[in-house]
Design an enzyme around this catalytic site. Structure first.
Site: not given
Length: 338
Positions: A68, A73, A103, A136
């Site tokens: 994930d 990120y 996302k 997201h």
């Protein structure tokens, strides 16, 4: 997952299968491994150090097949590099053995920005498609680059119909096998369902024994949407949005002690028994293994009842984590997610 058992002749490998759950996709019902390795970190989001590709290789060796990530990120690139290395080493035979979730970040939550955003993610990952692409958060940010905390003048309302149509296009083009949402509440999901040609396959939300999300999981189940739990251990060790209340819960520790398990394993097993999938992060090899060691035992009815009685408290709020200035848009989302 591969574990090792000592015999008189040395060590032998024992395969432990990670269960799968089924989600809707462009290829019909598709299996999704119930546990994903999460890759979010405070440092990465703020532009600092991120995990290395060797962490991904180690996770694949341990048995993880679902990863994930997210544009925000900054871990898509090392994840892609780790996948390439695992293929080179023969740890996996093909990319199709893995399930990759990424996302759409809020700054790309605009009809004309979704396609460029997923293409950028695919470029970062070095992949032709992802298995699952999520919105997201249900808001739009007017920012060229990630800047935290977000100034309130950069926060805008998402045009969910336009953005969802672009998400559907991503699936129709084969750039993702499935589409879904993250941090969405029933009223907004209901809105999507009213016009969607392709309904959301997944809703990824904060969930653990201290924030059990019974109402939301019930709603999603009624609408054939799989819930994925993030912060299943309270994002323990993360100063930005984590807390220690799950890991230090007296109830969980007491059950763990009686079963010879860890509080983390009790939390993860409880989530599994709720019928949800889980995104859990650890870069420590031993804890990676422990987080997968939850499938050959179960919680008793009495233990489940004790966990059900834990006082509930949500932890992740937009105002306080993403923004420190009060604003109506984030305040509404925070209220709806309560």
């Amino acid at each position: 997952m591969i574990s090792h058992k000592k015999t008189g002749r040395g060590f032998i490998k024992i395969m432990v299968t990670i269960p799968v759950m089924t989600i809707s996709s462009s290829d019909g019902p598709r299996p999704m491994p119930v546990i994903a390795m999460g890759t979010a970190s405070e440092s990465g989001i703020r532009g600092g150090d991120v995990m290395s590709s060797s962490t991904i290789v180690e996770a694949i060796k341990v048995g993880y097949r679902h990863f994930d990530t997210a544009a925000v990120y900054r871990t898509e690139k090392p994840l892609g590099e780790g996948i390439s290395e695992a293929l080179r080493l023969g740890l996996i035979k093909s990319r199709s053995e893995l399930f990759i979730t990424t996302k759409l970040w809020c700054a790309s939550a605009d009809r004309h920005l979704v396609l460029p955003a997923i293409n950028q993610s695919l470029q970062n990952l070095g992949l032709e498609y992802v298995d699952l692409y999520l919105i997201h958060w249900p808001l739009k940010l007017i920012q060229d680059e990630v800047k935290l905390p977000v100034p309130k003048e950069c926060v805008a309302v998402i045009d969910i119909k336009a953005v969802w149509e672009a998400m559907e296009e991503c699936q129709c083009l084969g750039l993702t096998k499935s589409i879904g949402v993250s941090n969405f509440y029933p009223k907004l999901i209901q809105q999507i369902l009213s016009f969607a040609k392709i309904p959301p396959a997944v809703n990824q939300v904060e969930m653990n024994p201290l924030w059990q999300q019974k109402k939301l999981t019930g709603f999603c189940k009624e609408n054939s949407i799989l819930v994925t739990a993030y912060s299943p251990l309270g994002a323990f060790g993360n100063n930005a949005w984590g807390h220690n209340r799950v890991m230090e819960s007296d109830v969980l520790q007491e059950i763990a002690k009686s079963k010879g398990k860890t509080a983390a394993q009790i939390s993860l097993r409880w989530l599994y028994e709720q019928g949800v999938s889980i995104a859990v992060k650890s870069y420590n090899t031993e804890r990676m293994k422990q987080n997968l060691d939850i499938f050959d035992w179960s919680l008793t009815k009495e233990e489940m009842e004790k966990i059900d009685q834990i006082p509930q408290r949500r932890h992740v709020y937009l105002i306080g984590s993403m923004s420190i200035e009060p604003n109506d848009i984030m305040a509404e989302i925070d209220a709806e997610l309560d």
